[in-house]
Enzyme design. Structure first.
Site, PDB file in Angstrom:
ATOM      1  N   GLY A  92      34.641  41.489  35.775  1.00  0.00           N
ATOM      2  CA  GLY A  92      34.815  42.074  37.090  1.00  0.00           C
ATOM      3  C   GLY A  92      34.304  43.490  37.204  1.00  0.00           C
ATOM      4  O   GLY A  92      33.899  44.130  36.230  1.00  0.00           O
ATOM      5  N   SER A  93      34.347  44.011  38.413  1.00  0.00           N
ATOM      6  CA  SER A  93      33.721  45.299  38.702  1.00  0.00           C
ATOM      7  C   SER A  93      34.437  46.472  38.049  1.00  0.00           C
ATOM      8  O   SER A  93      33.795  47.460  37.671  1.00  0.00           O
ATOM      9  CB  SER A  93      33.650  45.516  40.215  1.00  0.00           C
ATOM     10  OG  SER A  93      34.948  45.525  40.789  1.00  0.00           O
ATOM     11  N   ASP A 159      41.298  44.413  31.240  1.00  0.00           N
ATOM     12  CA  ASP A 159      40.766  43.533  32.279  1.00  0.00           C
ATOM     13  C   ASP A 159      41.208  44.031  33.642  1.00  0.00           C
ATOM     14  O   ASP A 159      42.094  44.885  33.752  1.00  0.00           O
ATOM     15  CB  ASP A 159      41.241  42.091  32.058  1.00  0.00           C
ATOM     16  CG  ASP A 159      40.284  41.056  32.634  1.00  0.00           C
ATOM     17  OD1 ASP A 159      39.404  41.433  33.443  1.00  0.00           O
ATOM     18  OD2 ASP A 159      40.411  39.869  32.279  1.00  0.00           O
ATOM     19  N   GLY A 160      40.595  43.504  34.678  1.00  0.00           N
ATOM     20  CA  GLY A 160      41.001  43.796  36.035  1.00  0.00           C
ATOM     21  C   GLY A 160      41.958  42.736  36.543  1.00  0.00           C
ATOM     22  O   GLY A 160      42.422  41.876  35.796  1.00  0.00           O
ATOM     23  N   ALA A 161      42.258  42.760  37.826  1.00  0.00           N
ATOM     24  CA  ALA A 161      43.113  41.758  38.453  1.00  0.00           C
ATOM     25  C   ALA A 161      42.828  41.751  39.948  1.00  0.00           C
ATOM     26  O   ALA A 161      42.357  42.740  40.519  1.00  0.00           O
ATOM     27  CB  ALA A 161      44.584  42.036  38.184  1.00  0.00           C
ATOM     28  N   GLY A 174      39.415  35.477  40.771  1.00  0.00           N
ATOM     29  CA  GLY A 174      38.495  35.630  41.886  1.00  0.00           C
ATOM     30  C   GLY A 174      37.043  35.546  41.451  1.00  0.00           C
ATOM     31  O   GLY A 174      36.179  35.157  42.228  1.00  0.00           O
ATOM     32  N   GLY A 175      36.775  35.899  40.191  1.00  0.00           N
ATOM     33  CA  GLY A 175      35.428  35.807  39.643  1.00  0.00           C
ATOM     34  C   GLY A 175      35.181  34.550  38.832  1.00  0.00           C
ATOM     35  O   GLY A 175      34.154  34.431  38.168  1.00  0.00           O
ATOM     36  N   GLU A 181      39.731  34.603  30.488  1.00  0.00           N
ATOM     37  CA  GLU A 181      40.500  35.834  30.657  1.00  0.00           C
ATOM     38  C   GLU A 181      41.917  35.673  30.113  1.00  0.00           C
ATOM     39  O   GLU A 181      42.443  36.563  29.439  1.00  0.00           O
ATOM     40  CB  GLU A 181      40.538  36.221  32.132  1.00  0.00           C
ATOM     41  CG  GLU A 181      39.216  36.763  32.645  1.00  0.00           C
ATOM     42  CD  GLU A 181      39.206  37.000  34.134  1.00  0.00           C
ATOM     43  OE1 GLU A 181      38.345  37.747  34.612  1.00  0.00           O
ATOM     44  OE2 GLU A 181      40.065  36.426  34.834  1.00  0.00           O
TER      45      GLU A 181
END
Length: 351
Positions: A92-93, A159-161, A174-175, A181
């Protein structure tokens, strides 16, 4: 399980030690593009800067991207230690800036480490940043006479969320990288989430509209039917949009179903005879996560719930947990808000 939280705000200006090693998002590899994001998702992800010109020019950041970078640098400063050997890198971004912060530590530190990706996108982030690449299925064995097949744990995973609630439960996927993950997060001694302020909500499914579920394509009709009976109003197979005809295909050759549900409860929200099992139209996060995972054809569910890695270790068990031990949020006012989980000793939650 009771979880307490501490909140703190730290002002951070990462640019003073940032060598601006920025990173290209391989969004097509990880299916994290506008056409493959969860339908109706209210949070758009602007493109992050490219790593290709990392050392040639500095790209100023503003707004959401600057907030993500501040959160990433603070998270890395707090949870990345030179003694670590195995590091998980998410998708993710926001993770772009995590890799940037790690690379800024210098090759003298990072060359002795192994970086484990959660999919094709993060694999490219690692390669382009010049970090040593590993894989989750190639972690070396631990010599332990009492447990054959025991493997090294990741020291930390970043990681993101897509959304995080007051108890640090997360929605991810979402990705379309949710299975890997979760595999990486649950293999880490501690899992750290980095996000911007939009992702922090009191309850899951407040802003983010659906739960991503990775499924075997053959099972799609059956899974959709069961989801409807569980209270999901209109589950949909995620489509590739203009860039790809037909469903999004994950790195594991699976499909994604995006399942909308009403906002999910915490145990503290439940009253009377409502157990949060869907019977009264309400679902508690942990109950729904376990129920969805039991559906035949489901590979993984985009709810990260249950225990964190510190709690798993305290219980004397192997592996890590799905929930983060801390979440870092880049705020609009320039602060970084930190949510940290505190284990209640003596309480062992349901796995």
């Amino acid at each position: 399980m009771d979880i307490l939280f501490t909140c703190s705000r730290t002002f951070l200006r990462p640019s003073h030690h940032c060598i601006c090693i920025t990173t290209t998002l391989r969004r097509s590899n990880c299916r994290r593009t506008a056409h493959s994001m969860a339908p109706g998702a209210p949070i758009s992800e602007p493109s992050a800067p490219s790593i290709v010109h990392a050392l040639e020019e500095q790209i100023p950041l503003s707004g959401i991207e600057a907030a993500k970078q501040r959160a990433a640098f603070k998270a890395v400063d707090d949870h990345f230690h030179p003694s670590y050997k195995y590091i998980g890198i998410g998708s993710g971004s926001t993770v772009v800036y995590v890799v940037q912060a790690i690379a800024a530590k210098g090759r003298k530190i990072t060359d002795g480490m192994i970086f484990v990706p959660t999919g094709d996108q993060s694999k490219q982030l690692i390669i382009e940043a010049g970090l040593p690449l590993g894989s989750i299925d190639a972690l070396p064995p631990v010599e332990d006479l009492g447990l054959k097949g025991k493997r090294q744990s990741l020291d930390v995973a970043f990681d993101g969320a897509d959304e995080i609630d007051d108890d640090l439960n997360c929605i991810k996927g979402g990705g379309a990288c949710l299975f890997q993950e979760k595999l990486v997060a649950s293999s880490a001694k501690k899992f750290i989430v980095v996000a911007d302020s939009r992702k922090l909500q009191k309850r899951l499914l407040t802003k983010w509209p659906t739960i991503p579920i990775e499924i075997a394509p053959l099972s799609a009709p059956t899974v959709k039917r069961i989801l409807i009976t569980l209270g999901s109003s209109d589950p949909k197979i995620r489509q590739g949009g203009s860039a790809k005809a037909g469903p999004v295909v994950t790195d594991n050759s699976m499909w994604i179903i995006d399942a909308p549900f009403p906002p999910l409860c915490l145990k503290s929200d439940l009253k009377g005879h409502d157990n949060g099992d869907g019977e009264h139209g309400t679902w508690e996060v942990h109950n729904l996560g376990r129920r969805l995972k039991r559906i035949t054809g489901v590979l993984e569910v985009g709810l990260f719930h249950g225990r964190n890695g510190v709690q798993v270790a305290a219980a004397g068990e192997e592996g890590g947990g799905q929930k983060p031990v801390a979440a870092y949020f880049g705020m609009e006012n320039g602060d970084v808000e930190i949510r940290t989980a505190k284990e209640v000793h003596g309480v062992k939650s349901i796995p």
